[in-house]
Write a protein that holds these residues in place. Sequence first.
Motif, mmCIF file in Angstrom:
data_model
loop_
_atom_site.group_PDB
_atom_site.id
_atom_site.type_symbol
_atom_site.label_atom_id
_atom_site.label_comp_id
_atom_site.label_asym_id
_atom_site.label_seq_id
_atom_site.Cartn_x
_atom_site.Cartn_y
_atom_site.Cartn_z
ATOM 1 N N ASN A 41 -5.530 -7.685 -11.784
ATOM 2 C CA ASN A 41 -6.989 -7.814 -11.903
ATOM 3 C C ASN A 41 -7.678 -6.585 -11.319
ATOM 4 O OD1 ASN A 41 -7.026 -10.252 -13.241
ATOM 5 N ND2 ASN A 41 -7.243 -11.471 -11.385
ATOM 6 N N ALA A 42 -7.151 -6.066 -10.209
ATOM 7 C CA ALA A 42 -7.720 -4.845 -9.628
ATOM 8 C C ALA A 42 -7.540 -3.662 -10.575
ATOM 9 C CB ALA A 42 -7.073 -4.555 -8.272
ATOM 10 N N PHE A 43 -6.425 -3.620 -11.292
ATOM 11 C CA PHE A 43 -6.189 -2.549 -12.256
ATOM 12 C C PHE A 43 -7.209 -2.563 -13.383
ATOM 13 C CE2 PHE A 43 -2.111 -1.532 -10.418
ATOM 14 C CZ PHE A 43 -1.852 -0.248 -10.847
ATOM 15 N N LEU A 44 -7.843 -3.697 -13.643
ATOM 16 C CA LEU A 44 -8.876 -3.744 -14.678
ATOM 17 C C LEU A 44 -10.045 -2.818 -14.345
ATOM 18 C CD1 LEU A 44 -9.000 -7.577 -15.444
ATOM 19 C CD2 LEU A 44 -8.092 -5.769 -16.911
ATOM 20 N N GLU A 49 -9.489 2.853 -8.491
ATOM 21 C CA GLU A 49 -10.222 1.783 -7.815
ATOM 22 C C GLU A 49 -9.261 0.754 -7.234
ATOM 23 O OE1 GLU A 49 -10.959 3.140 -10.663
ATOM 24 O OE2 GLU A 49 -13.015 3.853 -10.449
ATOM 25 N N ALA A 50 -8.215 0.436 -7.969
ATOM 26 C CA ALA A 50 -7.213 -0.506 -7.460
ATOM 27 C C ALA A 50 -6.557 0.051 -6.198
ATOM 28 C CB ALA A 50 -6.154 -0.792 -8.529
ATOM 29 N N PHE A 51 -6.250 1.341 -6.201
ATOM 30 C CA PHE A 51 -5.670 1.987 -5.028
ATOM 31 C C PHE A 51 -6.616 1.877 -3.834
ATOM 32 C CE2 PHE A 51 -5.158 5.770 -2.357
ATOM 33 C CZ PHE A 51 -3.830 5.613 -1.955
ATOM 34 N N HIS A 52 -7.897 2.126 -4.071
ATOM 35 C CA HIS A 52 -8.882 2.061 -2.985
ATOM 36 C C HIS A 52 -9.109 0.630 -2.504
ATOM 37 C CE1 HIS A 52 -9.734 6.276 -2.928
ATOM 38 N NE2 HIS A 52 -9.998 6.285 -4.226
ATOM 39 N N LEU A 53 -8.766 -0.344 -3.322
ATOM 40 C CA LEU A 53 -8.851 -1.741 -2.899
ATOM 41 C C LEU A 53 -7.601 -2.181 -2.132
ATOM 42 C CD1 LEU A 53 -10.442 -3.346 -6.090
ATOM 43 C CD2 LEU A 53 -11.505 -3.100 -3.823
ATOM 44 N N GLN A 58 1.712 2.300 -7.380
ATOM 45 C CA GLN A 58 3.033 2.722 -7.868
ATOM 46 C C GLN A 58 4.009 1.551 -7.868
ATOM 47 O OE1 GLN A 58 3.669 5.645 -9.351
ATOM 48 N NE2 GLN A 58 1.479 5.965 -9.043
ATOM 49 N N ARG A 59 3.978 0.747 -6.813
ATOM 50 C CA ARG A 59 4.872 -0.410 -6.731
ATOM 51 C C ARG A 59 4.541 -1.434 -7.808
ATOM 52 N NH1 ARG A 59 4.254 -5.261 -5.145
ATOM 53 N NH2 ARG A 59 2.357 -4.885 -3.979
#
Length: 163
Positions: A41-44, A49-53, A58-59
Amino acid sequence: RPTERNMSRQKKGSNWENTIILAVFIIIPALMALRQDRALNAFLLGEAEAFHLGVNTQRVKRTVILVSAIMVGATVAFCGIIGFVGLVVPHMVRTVLGPDHKLLLPAGILLGAITLIVADVFARTLHSPAELQIGILTAVIGCPFFLALLIRSRSDNSSSLGL
């Protein structure tokens, strides 16, 4: 009395031993994928942004690719190519339920299984005693849906570009 046709089907691999082996290669990776719902969901929002969340992007990417490859590889090895189910069912589920992976992943798994069961029943009964290959039937069902999806996405993109 078993017919030669039924015996040849059993030799191909339609038995409980193969079903259990396939289930292991489907259930364990599926459970691993289901645990990735929040990260997906964060990747959406985008990878940065997902990284900053706080998502280990990478995993998550490695995990999702690995579990997808295991499930697809095992399914194709045991069942053959049934391509349109993997293309169409996730889009159908996303259209109905939206982008939340907490709902999308389990619903996709369930609808994919139901779709294959229904297609298998039709493949075995439409031209009985002969059988259609299930891949042919899923392509006949999936191709028009996929084309409609492509046409709709093209018209959405052209209208957003002002064309």
